[in-house]
Enzyme design. Structure first.
Site, PDB file in Angstrom:
ATOM      1  CG  ASP A  16      34.901  58.663  -4.408  1.00  0.00           C
ATOM      2  OD1 ASP A  16      35.595  58.073  -3.565  1.00  0.00           O
ATOM      3  OD2 ASP A  16      34.255  58.048  -5.284  1.00  0.00           O
ATOM      4  CB  SER A  17      38.699  57.078  -6.250  1.00  0.00           C
ATOM      5  OG  SER A  17      37.611  56.284  -5.819  1.00  0.00           O
ATOM      6  CB  CYS A  79      37.616  58.466  -1.414  1.00  0.00           C
ATOM      7  SG  CYS A  79      38.496  56.996  -1.885  1.00  0.00           S
ATOM      8  CD  GLU A 158      32.869  52.404 -10.578  1.00  0.00           C
ATOM      9  OE1 GLU A 158      33.318  52.423 -11.732  1.00  0.00           O
ATOM     10  OE2 GLU A 158      33.341  53.079  -9.644  1.00  0.00           O
ATOM     11  CB  CYS A 190      33.938  50.621   0.104  1.00  0.00           C
ATOM     12  SG  CYS A 190      34.136  50.901  -1.659  1.00  0.00           S
ATOM     13  CG  HIS A 192      31.595  51.914  -5.274  1.00  0.00           C
ATOM     14  ND1 HIS A 192      32.568  52.828  -4.942  1.00  0.00           N
ATOM     15  CD2 HIS A 192      31.524  51.900  -6.625  1.00  0.00           C
ATOM     16  CE1 HIS A 192      33.078  53.322  -6.067  1.00  0.00           C
ATOM     17  NE2 HIS A 192      32.459  52.779  -7.090  1.00  0.00           N
TER      18      HIS A 192
HETATM   19  N1  DGL Z   1      36.079  55.323  -3.259  1.00  0.00           N
HETATM   20  C1  DGL Z   1      36.789  54.139  -2.864  1.00  0.00           C
HETATM   21  C2  DGL Z   1      36.645  53.943  -1.353  1.00  0.00           C
HETATM   22  O1  DGL Z   1      35.695  54.362  -0.746  1.00  0.00           O
HETATM   23  C3  DGL Z   1      36.315  52.912  -3.618  1.00  0.00           C
HETATM   24  C4  DGL Z   1      36.690  52.879  -5.071  1.00  0.00           C
HETATM   25  C5  DGL Z   1      38.193  52.865  -5.295  1.00  0.00           C
HETATM   26  O2  DGL Z   1      38.856  51.851  -5.037  1.00  0.00           O
HETATM   27  O3  DGL Z   1      38.695  53.892  -5.708  1.00  0.00           O
HETATM   28  O4  DGL Z   1      37.499  53.362  -0.756  1.00  0.00           O
END
Ligand code: DGL
Length: 277
Positions: A16-17, A79, A158, A190, A192
């Site tokens: 993931d990011s 992600c 976050e 997303c 989060h």
């Molecule tokens: N992990 C990203 C997503 O699910 C969210 C956070 C980001 O913008 O990197 O799209």
């Protein structure tokens, strides 16, 4: 035979990011307790949601190369943004199974909707890519999909503001137009957003089904491992490290967050130079 057995015992790569994909890792730990995981969070380069397709694909390719050095047997792009932008290209480039979170989430939403109106909340990139809309409307032309980018929700999560009036207020503003058009299913598109599922559910009301792609992705991963004969059928031996975490920056901060959401003992994370891959 031996070779096949060691392949089955190899870990699953999840990336993931940043920290968000831990919601997917947590679901894999829950549904597939025999599987080992190598997780990579790109904490140095987060967020992906405001970056271009080219950049997100380049980052994702580097991470896939790193995960391959860890001899993973399959890869899950946890992600949504990386799934939206990079999955199609990466699928062509690697010879192990690789899945993203978008298609499983979209499929679950098609099954859940009764009035044919599905909402998707996600990053600007995921909404801009139109992937959820395209995929759902291609699979069921009677369904319409309305996307809404909610960029402020990622930093709020976050910051740990999961149950907070500020998060409620911002979410309410983003969700107002989806409520107005009477959607009955909402994809938490997303990584989060599952962490603020309670707040989103409160705002949308009981009549709206919330779809968490993490859950559906893990089901699809399970099916895929079974189909490929890759599932690990026994719990790794005592002393084997079940879960390993790597990040591109700020390992301690990541570790703290991971330990707050993953109920499987104390986890530690190691920082690596992802640009080298
Ligand atoms: N992990 C990203 C997503 O699910 C969210 C956070 C980001 O913008 O990197 O799209």
């Amino acid at each position: 035979m031996k070779e096949k057995e060691s392949l089955c015992n190899a870990p699953i790569g999840v990336f993931d990011s940043g920290v968000g994909g831990l919601t997917v890792a947590r679901e894999i730990m829950r549904q597939l307790p025999n599987e080992r995981i190598v997780y990579f969070g790109d904490t140095a380069r987060v967020p992906y949601g405001s970056k271009s397709r080219e950049t997100v694909t380049r980052f994702s390719r580097q991470i896939v190369r790193f995960l391959q050095t860890q001899e993973v047997k399959a890869i899950v792009i946890a992600c949504n943004t990386a799934s939206a932008y990079a999955l199609d290209e990466l699928e062509q480039e690697v010879d192990i199974p690789i899945i993203g979170v978008v298609k499983p989430g979209a499929k679950a939403a098609i099954e859940a909707t009764r009035n044919g109106k599905i909402g998707v909340i996600a990053t600007e990139a995921t909404i801009g890519s139109g992937i959820y809309k395209r995929y759902i409307e291609k699979n069921d032309s009677s369904v319409s999909v309305i996307g809404k980018a909610c960029p402020l929700l990622v930093p709020l999560v976050e910051e740990g503001l999961w149950e907070d009036p500020v998060t409620d207020e911002i979410a309410r503003r983003y969700l107002a137009e989806l409520i107005d058009i009477d959607i009955d299913t909402l994809i938490l598109g997303c990584t989060h957003y599952p962490m603020i599922r309670t707040a989103v559910g409160r705002i949308m009301g009981d009549a709206v089904t919330l779809v968490n792609p993490a859950y559906e992705t893990t089901r699809e991963l399970k099916e895929l491992l079974e189909k490929e004969g890759l599932e690990s059928d026994k719990r790794p031996e005592l002393g084997t490290e079940l879960y390993r975490f790597f990040v591109s920056d700020a390992a301690e901060k990541f570790q703290k967050f991971a330990n707050s959401i993953i109920p499987y003992g104390i986890l530690s994370a190691k920082a690596i130079h992802i640009e080298e891959y």
